[in-house]
Design a protein around this motif. Structure first.
Motif, short mmCIF file in Angstrom:
data_model
loop_
_atom_site.label_atom_id
_atom_site.label_comp_id
_atom_site.label_asym_id
_atom_site.label_seq_id
_atom_site.Cartn_x
_atom_site.Cartn_y
_atom_site.Cartn_z
N ALA A 90 1.04 -1.28 -0.02
CA ALA A 90 -0.07 0.06 0.20
C ALA A 90 0.71 1.37 -0.13
CB ALA A 90 -0.52 0.01 1.47
N ASN A 91 2.28 0.91 0.39
CA ASN A 91 3.02 2.37 0.32
C ASN A 91 3.71 2.79 -0.79
OD1 ASN A 91 2.33 0.80 3.06
ND2 ASN A 91 4.04 2.99 3.55
N LEU A 92 3.78 4.20 -1.23
CA LEU A 92 5.18 4.71 -2.35
C LEU A 92 6.16 5.43 -1.52
CD1 LEU A 92 5.87 5.81 -4.72
CD2 LEU A 92 4.46 7.84 -3.61
N PHE A 125 9.59 5.11 9.42
CA PHE A 125 8.42 3.77 9.30
C PHE A 125 10.07 2.06 8.88
CE2 PHE A 125 9.43 5.20 4.80
CZ PHE A 125 9.87 4.77 4.27
N TYR A 126 9.31 1.52 8.83
CA TYR A 126 10.16 -0.16 8.23
C TYR A 126 9.70 -1.10 7.77
CZ TYR A 126 11.68 -4.60 8.62
OH TYR A 126 12.41 -5.55 7.91
N ALA A 131 10.87 -10.17 -1.11
CA ALA A 131 11.95 -9.99 -0.27
C ALA A 131 13.24 -9.62 -0.87
CB ALA A 131 12.41 -10.52 -2.21
N GLY A 132 14.09 -8.42 0.42
CA GLY A 132 13.87 -7.51 0.59
C GLY A 132 13.25 -6.36 1.61
N SER A 133 14.03 -5.86 1.97
CA SER A 133 13.21 -4.62 3.44
C SER A 133 13.98 -3.02 3.49
CB SER A 133 12.80 -4.70 4.62
OG SER A 133 14.89 -5.41 4.91
N LEU A 134 13.11 -1.95 3.60
CA LEU A 134 14.06 -1.02 4.03
C LEU A 134 13.36 -0.21 5.13
CD1 LEU A 134 12.32 1.88 2.13
CD2 LEU A 134 11.48 -1.14 1.42
N TYR A 135 14.66 0.86 5.52
CA TYR A 135 13.74 1.97 6.71
C TYR A 135 13.53 3.43 6.03
CZ TYR A 135 15.16 -2.03 9.80
OH TYR A 135 14.61 -3.22 10.87
N ALA A 184 1.82 0.96 6.14
CA ALA A 184 2.52 1.32 6.88
C ALA A 184 2.24 2.94 7.18
CB ALA A 184 3.91 0.62 6.35
N GLY A 185 3.06 2.84 8.78
CA GLY A 185 2.08 3.77 9.17
C GLY A 185 1.30 5.19 9.08
#
Length: 382
Positions: A90-92, A125-126, A131-135, A184-185
């Motif tokens: 859902a996030n950009l 946010f996290y 596959a993969g993740s980010l802050y 997220a957030g």
């Protein structure tokens, strides 16, 4: 000096500028007028207003039948980014100058200091993906998607992208198209802002995914493209307003009902997943019905010479059967033919077996996502 006058050419002489009539071919308008056809005048600036009619068709890129992504812009003046259009999140977010990991340094980075419309938001946010993740941190800015201009859109700016998953990605960020409940957030998704700002004729979007590594994929906002599918669109209700999740009533092998979904299955329709993903408890039976063997890397493979003899797999959704021929679920890489089906170990929230209709399914079927009626439509892709 630039002179763009229809019937004049500009000549600069020592004593100044004189205008000399220039003989030219008839314009299209004049040629048609001589045949008795009068063309109504249209403002040539209309082409710059992609959201004039509340819809947009975007050509998006196909990378090796695994990733479908396209260009958007953020900020004033606009900074351009390639983003994965993902119905499974859902996030950009985009890579930003705040991030210096290898994944960020191999991509275009957003610089908020160069945008006059950027507003910082004191919230981090996290985001974990399959596959993969980010802050990252959130901000607000103007976003242009296919000529549709959204103001005050929340945008995630990456600050850390650990690992190697995004290093080789063809895109600079992800634009999520699922429901705000999984954002997220609490970020408002792009589609929800398009709806809130009355930018669309209809609160729908649709995907046509090209196949065979060919280009020509299309993402439409505010309407469907009738040239990209055959027959009618069959609708099924969303069963959970989180992902684009729907119910599946049956699963067939060569037209024979297996009974594996007789108690009900669920499926998430996800443009951000390359494979068709099957419930782990069914994986062995599916591979057995296909006649696939595991190779030394754990992948399921078949004899390329036997592909045309493999079974057709079909899903029954709201009373309609959607077949997947072997040409849809077998991936040929050189002399190797692998099965484009992988297992998932997650049950759906109500405990029913969970499928993920990724790109393997969505190349066969034009898919339409309707937020007004909370339903998904499928039609045979053109």
């Amino acid at each position: 000096m630039k002179c763009l006058v229809a019937v004049l050419v500009c000549v600069v002489l020592a004593e100044g500028m004189v205008k000399i009539p220039l003989r030219k071919h008839k314009s299209m308008r004049e040629a048609l007028r001589e045949k008795g056809i009068e063309v109504p005048y249209q403002d040539p600036a209309l082409k710059y207003q992609g959201n004039e009619y509340g819809s947009a068709n975007m050509y998006i890129n196909n990378y090796a039948d695994t990733t479908y992504y396209g260009a958007i812009s953020i900020g004033t003046p606009p900074q351009s980014f390639e983003v994965l259009f993902d119905t499974g999140s859902a996030n950009l977010w985009v890579d930003s100058i705040y991030c210096n990991t290898q994944a960020c340094n191999t991509h275009t980075k957003f610089n908020p200091q160069q945008s006059s419309t950027f507003v910082a938001k004191d919230q981090s946010f996290y985001l974990p993906y399959g596959a993969g993740s980010l802050y990252g941190v959130f901000g607000y800015d103007t976003v242009n998607v296919g000529g549709i201009v959204i103001t005050n859109q929340e945008v995630g700016l990456s600050t850390n992208e650990p690992g190697q998953n995004f290093v080789v990605a063809q895109f600079d960020g992800i634009l999520g198209l699922s429901y705000p409940s999984i954002s997220a957030g609490g970020e408002t998704p792009v589609m929800d802002n398009m709806m809130a700002q009355n930018l669309l004729n209809a609160n729908i979007f649709a995907f046509y995914l090209s196949r065979g590594g060919q280009q020509g994929s299309v993402l439409s906002f505010g309407g469907v493209d009738n040239n990209l599918y055959q027959g009618q669109i069959y609708w099924t209700p969303v069963t959970s307003e989180t992902y684009w999740q729907i119910g599946v009533q049956g699963f067939q092998v060569n037209g024979q009902e297996t009974g594996w979904c007789s108690q009900g299955c669920q499926a998430i329709v996800d443009t951000g997943t390359s494979m068709l993903t099957a419930p782990s408890q069914l994986m062995g039976s599916i591979m057995q019905s296909i006649g696939a063997q595991q190779n030394q890397y754990g992948a399921y493979v078949v004899d390329c010479g036997q592909v045309n003899n493999l079974p057709t797999l079909s899903f029954v959704i709201s009373g309609v059967t959607f077949p997947l021929p072997p040409s849809a679920y077998i991936m040929q890489n050189g002399y190797q033919c692998s099965v484009g089906i992988s297992p998932t170990y997650l049950p759906s929230r109500d405990g029913e077996p969970l499928w993920i209709f990724g790109d393997v399914f969505l190349r066969e079927y034009y898919s339409v996502y309707d937020r007004s009626y909370n339903r998904v439509g499928f039609a045979t892709a053109a």
